[in-house]
Design a protein around this motif. Structure first.
Motif, PDB file in Angstrom:
ATOM      1  N   HIS A 201    -107.587  12.508  -5.252  1.00 50.27           N
ATOM      2  CA  HIS A 201    -107.456  13.291  -6.478  1.00 50.27           C
ATOM      3  C   HIS A 201    -108.604  13.062  -7.450  1.00 50.27           C
ATOM      4  O   HIS A 201    -108.684  13.745  -8.444  1.00 50.27           O
ATOM      5  CB  HIS A 201    -106.135  12.948  -7.169  1.00 50.27           C
ATOM      6  CG  HIS A 201    -104.940  13.324  -6.345  1.00 50.27           C
ATOM      7  ND1 HIS A 201    -104.386  14.575  -6.385  1.00 50.27           N
ATOM      8  CD2 HIS A 201    -104.232  12.610  -5.444  1.00 50.27           C
ATOM      9  CE1 HIS A 201    -103.352  14.619  -5.558  1.00 50.27           C
ATOM     10  NE2 HIS A 201    -103.243  13.450  -4.975  1.00 50.27           N
ATOM     11  N   ARG A 202    -109.499  12.110  -7.156  1.00 46.37           N
ATOM     12  CA  ARG A 202    -110.604  11.852  -8.062  1.00 46.37           C
ATOM     13  C   ARG A 202    -111.874  11.676  -7.248  1.00 46.37           C
ATOM     14  O   ARG A 202    -111.847  11.228  -6.093  1.00 46.37           O
ATOM     15  CB  ARG A 202    -110.343  10.594  -8.899  1.00 46.37           C
ATOM     16  CG  ARG A 202    -109.200  10.763  -9.899  1.00 46.37           C
ATOM     17  CD  ARG A 202    -109.075   9.537 -10.793  1.00 46.37           C
ATOM     18  NE  ARG A 202    -108.709   8.351 -10.005  1.00 46.37           N
ATOM     19  CZ  ARG A 202    -107.456   8.034  -9.720  1.00 46.37           C
ATOM     20  NH1 ARG A 202    -106.463   8.785 -10.136  1.00 46.37           N
ATOM     21  NH2 ARG A 202    -107.193   6.968  -9.000  1.00 46.37           N
ATOM     22  N   PRO A 203    -113.051  11.990  -7.829  1.00 45.96           N
ATOM     23  CA  PRO A 203    -114.318  11.836  -7.092  1.00 45.96           C
ATOM     24  C   PRO A 203    -114.535  10.427  -6.570  1.00 45.96           C
ATOM     25  O   PRO A 203    -115.090  10.245  -5.489  1.00 45.96           O
ATOM     26  CB  PRO A 203    -115.372  12.213  -8.147  1.00 45.96           C
ATOM     27  CG  PRO A 203    -114.650  13.121  -9.085  1.00 45.96           C
ATOM     28  CD  PRO A 203    -113.243  12.610  -9.142  1.00 45.96           C
ATOM     29  N   SER A 204    -114.102   9.419  -7.324  1.00 46.77           N
ATOM     30  CA  SER A 204    -114.294   8.038  -6.863  1.00 46.77           C
ATOM     31  C   SER A 204    -113.517   7.778  -5.583  1.00 46.77           C
ATOM     32  O   SER A 204    -113.983   7.059  -4.682  1.00 46.77           O
ATOM     33  CB  SER A 204    -113.861   7.055  -7.956  1.00 46.77           C
ATOM     34  OG  SER A 204    -112.489   7.276  -8.290  1.00 46.77           O
ATOM     35  N   GLN A 205    -112.320   8.379  -5.465  1.00 46.84           N
ATOM     36  CA  GLN A 205    -111.533   8.204  -4.251  1.00 46.84           C
ATOM     37  C   GLN A 205    -112.210   8.912  -3.075  1.00 46.84           C
ATOM     38  O   GLN A 205    -112.211   8.412  -1.945  1.00 46.84           O
ATOM     39  CB  GLN A 205    -110.131   8.764  -4.466  1.00 46.84           C
ATOM     40  CG  GLN A 205    -109.303   7.937  -5.445  1.00 46.84           C
ATOM     41  CD  GLN A 205    -107.944   8.548  -5.685  1.00 46.84           C
ATOM     42  OE1 GLN A 205    -107.831   9.769  -5.764  1.00 46.84           O
ATOM     43  NE2 GLN A 205    -106.928   7.714  -5.803  1.00 46.84           N
ATOM     44  N   VAL A 206    -112.756  10.087  -3.333  1.00 44.85           N
ATOM     45  CA  VAL A 206    -113.462  10.816  -2.272  1.00 44.85           C
ATOM     46  C   VAL A 206    -114.639   9.993  -1.769  1.00 44.85           C
ATOM     47  O   VAL A 206    -114.871   9.854  -0.556  1.00 44.85           O
ATOM     48  CB  VAL A 206    -113.932  12.190  -2.787  1.00 44.85           C
ATOM     49  CG1 VAL A 206    -114.770  12.897  -1.724  1.00 44.85           C
ATOM     50  CG2 VAL A 206    -112.741  13.035  -3.182  1.00 44.85           C
ATOM     51  N   ALA A 207    -115.424   9.444  -2.721  1.00 43.98           N
ATOM     52  CA  ALA A 207    -116.586   8.644  -2.328  1.00 43.98           C
ATOM     53  C   ALA A 207    -116.170   7.423  -1.522  1.00 43.98           C
ATOM     54  O   ALA A 207    -116.825   7.051  -0.538  1.00 43.98           O
ATOM     55  CB  ALA A 207    -117.366   8.223  -3.572  1.00 43.98           C
ATOM     56  N   ALA A 208    -115.058   6.768  -1.926  1.00 43.06           N
ATOM     57  CA  ALA A 208    -114.598   5.580  -1.211  1.00 43.06           C
ATOM     58  C   ALA A 208    -114.181   5.925   0.208  1.00 43.06           C
ATOM     59  O   ALA A 208    -114.467   5.180   1.159  1.00 43.06           O
ATOM     60  CB  ALA A 208    -113.431   4.941  -1.977  1.00 43.06           C
TER      61      ALA A 208
END
Length: 223
Positions: A201-208
């Motif tokens: 749900h957040r860009p940081s989660q996508v990057a991780a």
């Protein structure tokens, strides 16, 4: 909307300092014929002018909620109109008329604002507070002398009462269905195969997620 303002004014003029007096409240034009037919003390509130208060005009849209507080429609903001009433007292003696006008002033002066809970019907449903002014400076194009001349009567002591009321603007437009889920991003592998039950749900989660899969692929290629 206008008849609902009349209803509010009738309640105000029948209460306050005049409560229990049995004074009639009328909205007829105070012509000679009407005055001749009158047979009891009366407060007359004659609506002589209606015009929009353009300074209150707004742009954009207003949300319309249902009983669950969900936005179901949108409409333009209401338009505000100044309703000007000529308030007069009618008895057999001028002194009694002056006493009635004093009672009207004592009743209306404290009521500069009328809350939504005191407003009936569609006027109250808007949930807006409406202003009320009495015996203010007359700024309309019609003078009191011209009004009495048009009515065919003689000039009489009067109060200028102005109620600025909202009028709903139409049409209404249906709103889209409410959002019940947050934004979701589905991640795919390099061969474009979907990842099962993978959401972020957040860009940081996508990057991780991407970094973890890249590290896994590097480990698999290490001899």
């Amino acid at each position: 909307m206008i008849h609902e303002v009349d209803e509010v004014l009738k309640g105000l003029l029948s209460g306050g300092a005049l409560s229990g007096s049995g004074i009639d409240v009328a909205f007829d034009a105070p012509t000679r014929d009407w005055a001749a037919r009158r047979n009891s003390p009366t407060i007359n509130a004659y609506l002589y002018d209606i015009r929009e208060d353009v300074n209150r005009r707004q742009r954009g849209h207003v949300a319309v909620h249902d009983e669950r507080d969900v936005i179901v429609k949108r409409r333009q903001p209401p338009r505000w109109f100044r309703l000007s009433y000529l308030v007069t007292a009618w008895t057999k003696r001028p002194q009694d008329e002056h006493r009635l006008l004093s009672a009207v002033l004592a009743t209306l002066i404290p009521r500069e604002l009328i809350g939504p809970s005191e407003l009936p019907g569609a006027l109250g449903a808007l949930g807006l507070t409406i202003p009320l002014s009495v015996a203010g400076i007359q700024t309309e194009s019609r003078s009191l002398a011209e009004i009495w001349s048009a009515l065919g009567g003689e000039l009489k002591p009067s109060l200028d009462l102005v109620v600025t009321a909202p009028f709903p603007a139409y049409p209404e437009y249906d709103a889209g269905p409410p959002v019940t889920e947050g934004a979701a991003v589905r991640v795919r592998t390099l061969d474009d195969a979907p990842v099962t039950d993978e959401r972020a749900h957040r860009p940081s989660q996508v990057a991780a997620v991407r970094e973890a899969r890249a590290a896994a692929r590097t480990t698999d290629r290490t001899p």
